[in-house]
Structures are given as C-alpha cells and as structure tokens.
Design a protein around this motif. Sequence first.
Motif, short mmCIF file in Angstrom:
data_model
loop_
_atom_site.label_atom_id
_atom_site.label_comp_id
_atom_site.label_asym_id
_atom_site.label_seq_id
_atom_site.Cartn_x
_atom_site.Cartn_y
_atom_site.Cartn_z
N ARG A 1 28.42 27.78 4.58
CA ARG A 1 28.52 28.79 5.55
C ARG A 1 30.33 29.21 5.36
O ARG A 1 30.54 30.43 5.77
N MET A 2 30.81 28.91 4.83
CA MET A 2 32.53 29.42 3.94
C MET A 2 31.70 30.87 3.48
O MET A 2 32.17 31.71 3.53
N ALA A 3 31.04 31.08 2.57
CA ALA A 3 30.39 31.56 2.02
C ALA A 3 30.26 33.21 2.33
O ALA A 3 30.44 34.82 2.68
N MET A 4 28.97 32.63 4.12
CA MET A 4 28.18 33.77 4.18
C MET A 4 28.78 33.90 6.03
O MET A 4 29.00 35.01 6.28
N TYR A 5 29.93 33.11 6.41
CA TYR A 5 30.27 33.44 7.52
C TYR A 5 32.03 32.92 7.85
O TYR A 5 32.31 32.96 9.22
N GLY A 6 33.06 32.59 6.54
CA GLY A 6 34.01 32.61 6.37
C GLY A 6 34.60 31.56 7.26
O GLY A 6 35.62 31.41 7.88
N ALA A 7 34.08 30.13 7.64
CA ALA A 7 34.10 29.00 8.06
C ALA A 7 35.68 27.98 7.49
O ALA A 7 35.23 28.44 5.95
N THR A 8 36.37 27.47 7.49
CA THR A 8 37.36 27.37 7.39
C THR A 8 37.24 25.38 7.28
O THR A 8 36.77 24.91 8.14
N LEU A 9 38.07 25.24 5.88
CA LEU A 9 38.19 23.76 5.91
C LEU A 9 38.48 22.99 7.58
O LEU A 9 38.30 22.28 7.74
N ASP A 10 39.74 23.92 8.37
CA ASP A 10 39.75 23.41 9.84
C ASP A 10 39.13 23.65 10.84
O ASP A 10 39.14 23.00 11.96
N ASP A 11 38.15 24.88 10.34
CA ASP A 11 37.15 24.57 11.38
C ASP A 11 36.15 23.25 11.20
O ASP A 11 35.95 22.34 11.91
N PHE A 12 35.79 22.38 9.92
CA PHE A 12 35.27 21.12 9.51
C PHE A 12 35.50 20.36 10.46
O PHE A 12 34.97 19.67 10.96
N CYS B 1 24.05 30.66 19.85
CA CYS B 1 25.68 31.51 19.65
C CYS B 1 24.78 31.79 18.72
O CYS B 1 22.94 31.81 18.07
N GLU B 2 24.68 33.86 18.62
CA GLU B 2 24.20 34.31 17.46
C GLU B 2 23.95 33.79 15.96
O GLU B 2 25.38 33.78 15.49
N VAL B 3 23.45 33.79 14.92
CA VAL B 3 24.02 33.53 13.08
C VAL B 3 24.85 34.25 12.81
O VAL B 3 25.22 35.59 13.13
N GLY B 4 26.39 33.14 12.96
CA GLY B 4 27.22 34.12 11.97
C GLY B 4 28.40 33.57 13.04
O GLY B 4 29.01 33.59 13.07
N GLY B 5 28.10 33.12 13.83
CA GLY B 5 28.67 32.98 15.08
C GLY B 5 29.10 31.64 15.86
O GLY B 5 30.29 31.00 17.06
N ALA B 6 28.51 30.59 14.35
CA ALA B 6 29.11 28.72 15.54
C ALA B 6 30.78 29.55 15.40
O ALA B 6 31.14 28.19 16.51
N GLU B 7 31.42 29.31 14.45
CA GLU B 7 32.99 29.02 14.12
C GLU B 7 33.67 29.28 15.55
O GLU B 7 34.26 29.05 15.96
N LEU C 1 25.51 14.89 10.36
CA LEU C 1 25.62 14.21 8.95
C LEU C 1 27.19 14.58 8.93
O LEU C 1 27.99 13.90 8.08
N SER C 2 27.14 15.69 9.13
CA SER C 2 28.05 16.27 8.16
C SER C 2 29.43 17.51 9.13
O SER C 2 27.70 18.02 10.70
N THR C 3 29.80 17.98 9.30
CA THR C 3 30.82 18.50 10.51
C THR C 3 30.53 19.84 9.78
O THR C 3 30.09 20.43 11.42
N ALA C 4 30.25 20.60 9.27
CA ALA C 4 29.50 21.45 8.66
C ALA C 4 28.28 21.93 9.18
O ALA C 4 27.86 22.76 10.06
N LEU C 5 27.73 20.23 9.44
CA LEU C 5 25.91 20.96 9.81
C LEU C 5 25.75 20.93 10.95
O LEU C 5 24.68 21.69 11.84
N GLU C 6 26.64 20.53 11.73
CA GLU C 6 26.50 20.92 13.23
C GLU C 6 27.39 22.11 13.73
O GLU C 6 26.62 22.60 14.69
N LEU C 7 28.24 23.14 12.90
CA LEU C 7 27.97 24.15 13.52
C LEU C 7 26.43 25.46 12.83
O LEU C 7 26.57 26.42 14.01
N ASP C 8 25.92 24.13 11.89
CA ASP C 8 24.60 25.32 11.78
C ASP C 8 23.68 25.42 12.47
O ASP C 8 22.84 26.16 13.27
N TRP C 9 23.44 23.58 13.41
CA TRP C 9 23.53 23.93 14.80
C TRP C 9 23.40 24.69 15.97
O TRP C 9 22.40 24.64 16.41
N TYR C 10 24.01 25.25 15.79
CA TYR C 10 25.36 25.77 16.68
C TYR C 10 23.82 27.08 17.16
O TYR C 10 23.40 27.23 18.57
N GLU C 11 23.73 27.70 15.61
CA GLU C 11 23.01 28.86 15.76
C GLU C 11 21.79 28.23 15.93
O GLU C 11 20.52 29.45 16.29
#
Length: 396
Positions: free
Chosen positions: A153-164, A313-319, A298-308
């Motif tokens: 998520r960080m590499a592809m969509y610019g997610a940050t540690l604070d997003d998680f 939202c569109e892919v890459g729009g979770a943050e 299971l992790s905070t980052a996985l919740e963002l994946d589930w949004y999409e």
Amino acid sequence: MSRDIAVLGAGMHPWGKWGRNFVEYGLAAARAALADAGLTWPDVQYVAGADTIRNGYPGFVSGATFAQALGWNGARVSSCYAACASGAQAIATARAQILAGLCDVALVVGADAAPKGFFKPVGGDRPDDPDWLRFRLLGATNPIYFALYARRRMAMYGATLDDFAAVKVKNARHGLANPNARYRKEVTLEDVRESAVVASPLRLLDICATSDGGAALVLTSMDFARKHGIADPVRLSGLSTVTPTFPKTVVDLPDFATDSALAVPAPERPFRASLAHAAYEEAGIGPDELSLAEVYDLSTALELDWYEDIGLCEVGGAEELLRSGATALGGRIPVNPSGGLASFGEAIPAQAIAQVCEMTWQLRGQAEGRQVEGARAGIAVNQGLFGHGSAMIAVR
C-alpha cells in the motif's frame, strides 16, 4: 427464488484471555442467542459448529461438542474448519439446511481459547504442509504477511504510517462502547507510533491480538419467523464463500510464487473483491446501499485494502476515504463499528459469527453507544487460509 433466512438470535461471550475451556464460551454465547430469539434448546433442529484446531479433539467436532454440552436433543450436527472463515462456513452450512427445507431452526456456534502470541502451524513437523513450510522455509509468519500488504500500500498508493495508525485509533474509539470487546481504551496516534515494531512497517498496535471468546446465532426460515410473530427480522440475503480464480496474482498474497501463471490472463477481480462481488449479486444490492461494514482487520493496513475490495472506493482511494472520516461512526459508511479485531483480538472460529451478531444488533437499532443511524444493510467479510474467505450481507 429468495435465499433469505432470518436471524432471530445473536449472542456472544466477551472476548479476553480468560483461561477457561472453549466450550464454556460457546455455551454462554449459544444460551444468549437462544434467549435473544425467544426459543429454547429443544426448539433447535440443527447445530453447526465452527471448529477450533488448538483445543483437542472436542474442537475438531465442535458441533457435537456444543450439542452434548447443551444436552443431547436429537438435533443433526455438522462441524467445519476453514481457518478465519470457519464461522462463515458454519453459517453457510446451516443456511443450506434451512433453504433445502431440512430444518426450520439452526444454531451456529463458534468459540476459541487461543494461545499467547501469533498462531503457529499445528501438528508438529510437517514438511509437506505449505502452512508449516511458510514458517520454516520462508520465516513468513502472519505478521510478516501483514507487513508485506502494508508495504505494498505504501509503495503503490502512498499510504503512510499515520494512515495505518488512524485505523487503530478509529476502531479503538468504536470499541469503547462494545461490552463484548476485549480492549476498551482510547488509543492515540502517538500510542501507535510508540508501540514496538513487530514487522516493519507495522507496530504492535497495528496488529490484532489472539483472544478467547465465543459467538452464536439462531437462524430460521422466513416462514418460521413469520409464524412466530416476527414480520420484519434481520435477514441474511447474501453469503459468498467463493474461491480464488486462477491465476492468483501478487494482489492476492500469500502465494510462494506466481511465475507459472504469467502466461494466463489475470482474473477479472482479485480474490477478496470476488468474495464481495458474489455476495452483492446474490443479495441484489451494491456497495452504495450499505449502511456499515465489518471487515477482518488482522492489521490496520488490511482494513484499507478491504475498503477497495468491497467497493467503498476506487482502488488506491482507501487512504482518502479514511482521512475524510467516512469510515468512522457518524460518517457515510462506518467500518468496524464493533471495534473490529483491533478491539477484540482474534478468536478464529467465532469471529465471522461475531460479525453477523454486530450486523444484527446494528440493523435492529440495539448497538447502544456505537449505533449507526438508520442502518438498513451491512456486509461482513473475512479471509482465511488456502482460498477460504467469506462475504455475508444482512438487511432489514
């Protein structure tokens, strides 16, 4: 033909580390669900147990274990294991019995007494077992996989540690009002930042715990509900347990390798998205009609994946969706109003059942302190091992 069944009862044993036998948790949840439905144990014609594989032989035959503990009443039983999707598979089995006309009243129960630390493979040394091999050959424990998803998520969509970290803050705030949650404490971004690194970039508070707990549902035919004076029950209108479509791609971690699949066209949807899509089609609704979602964080980052994956939202729009406040209580589409695994921890066979309990209470307007206003439809999703996962849609 309608595939709707009614959810007449929901019950749980609070999550925690109680140090008792898993059967005790399942019994408490089952009795609570029966009381909620206004039914008694002799009314139950079918028991579907979600198995736990870390609690001896009774855990492998959980349906019979719970039936015996409640007192043999002649009900038919089944037991199933599907890792994190065990509870959903048990619900699917009970639903099929009801829709086939083989029973009118089914009890679904899942409970676990979990070991400390992350879940390990069972059964000793098993060099022909992919689950054993990923630990021993690759060192790929579950937190490592969660970290790979996060890095992606960080590499592809610019997610940050604070997003998680913001996902944890949100879910912890939701869990404050949930009497069944294990962790009922406000968490700040700074708390997450200062917690120990487990698998970079994820910290301790980014990853769910392992917990003891239990959950149960009383499911009935629509005719049974109406004959008992319940004209407008919560209904399960869609349930998907589809498997991945070959080839699985890097989006669908974990797989050891994907090179052999490069010559095969990619599927229309990755695995988790296909779970949700099949449930939407069966229920006849779309993501824009949802009032809430319970996703397997299971992790905070996985919740963002589930949004999409579930189409919020569109892919890459979770943050951006998270940052807008849309997924918090009071927002457009609250996600994990229960508090999620961030507040509960993971009791594997109970968790998918617990998600339906939460949807039931939300759709009835009974989720005191965390109620989604005007809730009419919800989706609950999770992913287990080896192509197991589920998406369930409840409506009212």
